[in-house]
Design a protein around this motif. Structure first.
Motif, short mmCIF file in Angstrom:
data_model
loop_
_atom_site.label_atom_id
_atom_site.label_comp_id
_atom_site.label_asym_id
_atom_site.label_seq_id
_atom_site.Cartn_x
_atom_site.Cartn_y
_atom_site.Cartn_z
N LEU A 11 0.80 -1.11 0.15
CA LEU A 11 0.02 0.05 0.19
C LEU A 11 1.03 1.14 0.14
N ASP A 12 0.95 2.04 -1.03
CA ASP A 12 1.60 3.36 -1.09
C ASP A 12 0.78 4.60 -0.50
N ILE A 13 1.47 5.25 0.22
CA ILE A 13 0.64 6.38 0.97
C ILE A 13 1.64 7.74 0.90
N ARG A 14 0.77 8.79 1.14
CA ARG A 14 1.15 10.01 0.85
C ARG A 14 0.82 10.66 2.25
N LEU A 15 2.21 11.02 2.76
CA LEU A 15 2.25 11.77 3.94
C LEU A 15 2.38 13.36 3.90
N VAL A 16 1.55 14.19 4.67
CA VAL A 16 1.41 15.64 4.49
C VAL A 16 2.23 16.17 5.68
N ARG A 17 3.24 17.08 5.36
CA ARG A 17 4.23 17.72 6.42
C ARG A 17 3.00 18.78 7.38
N GLU A 87 16.18 18.37 7.57
CA GLU A 87 16.45 17.22 6.69
C GLU A 87 15.23 16.34 5.99
N TRP A 88 13.96 17.01 6.11
CA TRP A 88 12.96 16.33 5.52
C TRP A 88 12.74 17.21 4.08
N ASN A 89 13.38 18.09 3.97
CA ASN A 89 13.39 19.22 2.64
C ASN A 89 14.04 18.10 1.55
N THR A 90 14.88 17.08 1.86
CA THR A 90 15.15 16.27 0.86
C THR A 90 14.93 15.00 1.10
N ARG A 91 14.27 14.51 1.76
CA ARG A 91 13.63 13.43 2.24
C ARG A 91 12.13 13.25 1.69
N ARG A 92 12.10 13.09 0.53
CA ARG A 92 10.47 13.35 -0.01
C ARG A 92 9.90 11.78 -0.32
N THR A 93 10.87 11.05 -0.42
CA THR A 93 9.95 9.46 -0.67
C THR A 93 11.03 8.55 0.02
N GLY A 94 10.30 7.28 -0.02
CA GLY A 94 10.87 6.05 0.62
C GLY A 94 10.09 5.04 0.79
N GLN A 95 10.63 3.97 1.83
CA GLN A 95 9.74 2.64 2.07
C GLN A 95 9.21 3.00 3.33
N ILE A 111 3.11 -6.48 8.78
CA ILE A 111 1.69 -6.49 8.75
C ILE A 111 1.09 -5.15 7.76
N GLY A 112 2.10 -4.35 7.32
CA GLY A 112 1.80 -3.49 6.30
C GLY A 112 3.07 -2.96 5.77
N TRP A 113 3.07 -2.68 4.52
CA TRP A 113 4.23 -1.98 3.96
C TRP A 113 3.95 -1.50 2.47
N GLY A 114 4.98 -0.60 1.91
CA GLY A 114 4.66 -0.13 0.85
C GLY A 114 5.72 1.12 0.71
N TYR A 115 5.17 2.21 -0.25
CA TYR A 115 6.28 3.02 -0.58
C TYR A 115 5.52 4.66 -0.02
N TRP A 116 6.45 5.57 0.33
CA TRP A 116 5.64 6.72 0.85
C TRP A 116 6.04 7.85 0.35
N THR A 117 5.42 9.17 0.04
CA THR A 117 5.67 10.19 -0.65
C THR A 117 5.22 11.41 0.25
N LEU A 118 6.33 12.28 0.84
CA LEU A 118 6.03 13.43 1.63
C LEU A 118 5.83 14.54 0.95
N SER A 119 4.38 15.35 1.22
CA SER A 119 4.46 16.60 0.52
C SER A 119 4.03 17.49 1.45
N ASP A 120 3.90 18.97 0.92
CA ASP A 120 3.60 20.12 1.81
C ASP A 120 2.27 20.38 1.87
#
Length: 120
Positions: A11-17, A87-95, A111-120
């Motif tokens: 499950l890929d997720i989007r995180l919002v700063r 540091e989160w200015n350059t850490r925008r994607t990951g697992q 029990i859960g995994w995927g990729y994440w993207t961080l947006s503002d």
């Protein structure tokens, strides 16, 4: 009786700063003879959310899951101030991964995994 764990899908997720967010997973088992699916009681287990680099090698952030339920859920809360450091200015994607550990036996399950993207 043959019982197997349900396959954990990606499950890929989007995180919002700046937002409070929840990430988690659910563990259920299927009885291969009857086909019945039942949740695993996680109330005595410990859960952890990890956010890692895109290749998975570096652990960038982790937090214990505050909610562990009898019906198989491990839910981790991400506070609004989690990604405010420079540091989160350059850490925008990951697992990401949520795993649970039984404190008595040491058994560990993802029990859960995927990729994440961080947006503002």
């Amino acid at each position: 009786m043959a019982v197997t764990g349900k396959r954990v899908g990606r499950l890929d997720i989007r995180l919002v700063r700046g937002d409070t967010q929840r990430v988690g997973g659910r563990w259920r088992k299927r009885n291969m003879q009857t086909g019945e699916i039942t949740p695993v009681d996680l109330s005595a287990w410990a859960g952890t959310l990890e956010l890692r680099s895109p290749d998975g090698r570096e652990l960038w952030w982790e937090r214990a899951c505050a909610t562990m339920t009898a019906d198989g859920y491990a839910i981790c809360d991400i506070p609004a101030n989690a990604f405010t450091g420079g540091e989160w200015n350059t850490r925008r994607t990951g697992q990401w991964k949520v795993f649970v550990r039984n404190p008595l036996t040491g058994e560990r399950r993802t029990i859960g995994w995927g990729y994440w993207t961080l947006s503002d």
